[in-house]
Design an enzyme around this catalytic site. Structure first.
Site, mmCIF file in Angstrom:
data_model
loop_
_atom_site.group_PDB
_atom_site.id
_atom_site.type_symbol
_atom_site.label_atom_id
_atom_site.label_comp_id
_atom_site.label_asym_id
_atom_site.label_seq_id
_atom_site.Cartn_x
_atom_site.Cartn_y
_atom_site.Cartn_z
ATOM 1 N NE ARG A 68 31.566 73.638 -48.171
ATOM 2 C CZ ARG A 68 32.613 73.547 -47.359
ATOM 3 N NH1 ARG A 68 32.920 72.394 -46.814
ATOM 4 N NH2 ARG A 68 33.341 74.599 -47.075
ATOM 5 N NE ARG A 125 38.452 75.685 -45.129
ATOM 6 C CZ ARG A 125 37.821 74.606 -44.637
ATOM 7 N NH1 ARG A 125 38.222 73.388 -44.978
ATOM 8 N NH2 ARG A 125 36.802 74.743 -43.839
ATOM 9 C CG ASP A 170 32.926 65.482 -36.217
ATOM 10 O OD1 ASP A 170 33.897 66.248 -36.358
ATOM 11 O OD2 ASP A 170 32.068 65.299 -37.103
ATOM 12 C CB THR A 218 36.391 56.311 -27.309
ATOM 13 O OG1 THR A 218 36.771 55.643 -28.520
ATOM 14 C CG2 THR A 218 37.390 57.409 -26.997
ATOM 15 C CG ASP A 236 30.370 63.233 -40.156
ATOM 16 O OD1 ASP A 236 30.195 63.723 -41.281
ATOM 17 O OD2 ASP A 236 31.255 63.654 -39.379
ATOM 18 N NE ARG A 242 41.643 74.539 -40.436
ATOM 19 C CZ ARG A 242 40.707 73.628 -40.684
ATOM 20 N NH1 ARG A 242 40.710 72.479 -40.007
ATOM 21 N NH2 ARG A 242 39.788 73.846 -41.596
ATOM 22 C CE1 TYR A 266 32.430 54.260 -34.332
ATOM 23 C CE2 TYR A 266 34.179 53.038 -35.444
ATOM 24 C CZ TYR A 266 32.862 53.147 -35.025
ATOM 25 O OH TYR A 266 31.986 52.127 -35.301
ATOM 26 C CG ASP A 308 31.572 70.402 -40.820
ATOM 27 O OD1 ASP A 308 30.708 71.254 -40.624
ATOM 28 O OD2 ASP A 308 32.106 70.213 -41.916
#
Length: 253
Positions: A147, A140, A18, A232, A215, A129, A227, A20
């Site tokens: 934030r 955003r 990942d 995986t 995370d 997106r 995850y 971020d």
């Protein structure tokens, strides 16, 4: 094909990360230390990243040479993908949903946000997106300080969690999934278009081991599906420093 990666010590192993909060601080840039660790890891195995943001934002965090630093680059969970610097075929959220259903979804989100009582609201509440929309109750365009404050407010009042429940109730048979990630927003995308989408590009590569580091590796978090996927080996990390520590321990760097 594993032979393509024969210059690696473990050519049938890939590490996916990942972005971020795993490779970089939240909306921050990659450190020199992390770059060096990844450079050393790349001698051991194949490496790639997968994130929900578009490639432009990922380059802001990882650097303009991201396609050269990684063997696989997966933007918007793999709807935009690169293998050895070559772009692969893409897909689109709008094609899946259609204009009419998309408009209903956006209108509901905007009405819901309008009725929210928050300490602060800024701009860009919905970001369109290629493979999803990203919905942010605060917007955003908030500053880093705003934030951080919103994240604490959200943890206390469960703003995003309640928002997602309202969407599930309003659109029960839409074929959409909702995934909370980062500090201020959540993603909306078709079922199966979470981070596991990128795994289809690894089929036929003869990888016997796929490590994933993230995370947000908890149920409802945007790393959970990949995850916990059967294909995986998942590693839950709290921040980039822990990511580095786990890599070094696993591969004896």
């Amino acid at each position: 094909m594993a032979s393509e990666w024969s210059n690696r010590e473990f050519p049938s192993t890939i590490c996916l990360f990942d972005v971020d909060g795993t490779l970089t601080p939240a909306r921050g840039v990659i450190t020199d230390s992390m770059k060096k660790t990844l450079e050393e890891l790349r001698k051991k195995c194949v490496i790639g990243f997968v994130g929900g943001s578009d490639f432009v934002k990922q380059k802001e965090q990882l650097g303009d040479n991201a396609v050269d630093m990684f063997d696989f680059c997966f933007s918007e969970n793999g709807l935009t993908a690169f293998r050895k610097g070559v772009e692969l075929p893409s897909n689109s959220f709008l094609k899946f949903l259609g204009e009419e259903r998309y408009a209903k979804l956006v209108n509901f989100c905007l009405r819901y946000i309008a009725d929210l009582e928050l300490p602060q609201k800024r701009g860009t509440f919905i970001e369109f997106r290629q493979g999803m929309i990203n919905v942010s109750p605060i917007g955003r365009n908030c500053s880093r300080e705003e934030r951080n404050r919103y994240e604490q407010f959200d943890l206390e009042h469960k703003i995003r969690e309640k928002f997602v429940l309202a969407l599930k109730k309003e659109f029960p048979d839409s074929g959409l999934k909702f995934s909370i990630g980062g500090q201020i927003s959540f993603d909306v995308f078709p079922e199966g278009w979470d981070k596991t989408y990128c795994l289809r590009y690894l089929e036929g590569e003869d990888f016997s081991t796929i490590h994933f580091f993230g995370d947000k590796a908890f149920e409802g978090g945007n790393d959970w599906e990949i995850y916990s996927h059967d294909a995986t080996i998942g590693h839950s990390v709290k921040n980039p420093l822990e990511t580095e520590a786990v890599i070094k321990d696993l591969f004896h760097l």
